[in-house]
Design a protein around this motif. Structure first.
Motif: not given
Length: 223
Positions: A74-80, A83-92, A99-107
């Motif tokens: 749920p990290g990306i929609p919740l980060a939208m 905006p004043t909260s800090h989200f750390v998204l982890v995947d192994s 892909y997540l780095e690219e999404v965060a940058k694009a948005l």
């Protein structure tokens, strides 16, 4: 569900949501991120499902760890939405992390940080206000993997489906040993009618240093 309905219910930037889903679908052609490829269905089953927890819990101005973020839920929609909260998204999986780095940058989500790591190896004891995961693993396994990362009086949130009652019943020992308390159950449904049971735990006191055990032990002998 339409973008208009989503915006009305959550007051979220739907142009940003559409950009996210477009990027997800494009990446999905070469990487298995979602079995759902219809945008309206994705709004209901991915976006709405991720945002639903905001009706039961306020993430404003918190540090949140999203475990096993995968396609960004749920990290990306919740980060939208926060905006004043800090989200750390982890995947192994490194491919998913890139892909997540690219999404965060694009948005232009400057409140999102992405890491490639196994959660039980993060070594950041009691750093986060909240840890959240969506359909990651059996509840008692998830709780042992992540509770050590949450601050005392912080929260562990599990976004679950209709089988959550059984998982919760099997987790009494884990909840007790990990010094957790079940604070709230959000029993609801997404627009398709699929049931959702979102569980919010509060950490009462520090996690014993023996937890989490190695993943092999956790999986073989859950608490």
């Amino acid at each position: 569900m339409t973008y208009q309905e989503l915006e009305k219910e959550f007051n979220i930037n739907t142009k940003q949501v559409d950009k996210f889903l477009t990027y997800l679908l494009k990446t999905n052609e070469k990487m298995n991120l979602t079995a759902i490829t219809d945008k309206e269905e994705m709004i209901s089953k991915h976006i709405y499902d991720s945002l639903l927890i905001s009706k039961a819990y306020d993430f404003k101005d918190k540090t949140i760890l999203d475990v096993g973020s995968g396609g960004g839920f749920p990290g990306i929609p919740l980060a939208m939405l926060y905006p004043t909260s800090h989200f750390v998204l982890v995947d192994s999986t490194m491919k998913k992390v890139k892909y997540l780095e690219e999404v965060a940058k694009a948005l232009n989500l400057t409140n999102v940080e992405v890491r490639c790591v196994r959660v039980e190896e993060m070594n950041e004891k009691e750093k986060y206000d909240v840890v959240i995961a969506r359909a990651l693993s059996e509840l008692r396994i998830y709780l042992e993997l992540v509770t050590y990362l949450v601050k005392v009086k912080g929260n562990v949130i599990a976004l679950k489906g209709k089988n959550a009652h059984e998982e919760l019943a099997a987790s009494d020992n884990a909840i007790k040993k990990l010094n957790l308390s079940l604070n709230k159950i959000q029993a609801t449904a997404i627009p398709t009618g699929d049931k959702r049971l979102n569980l919010i735990f509060t950490k009462i006191k520090s996690t014993d240093k023996q937890y989490p055990r190695k993943f092999g032990q956790i999986k073989k002998r859950p608490l």
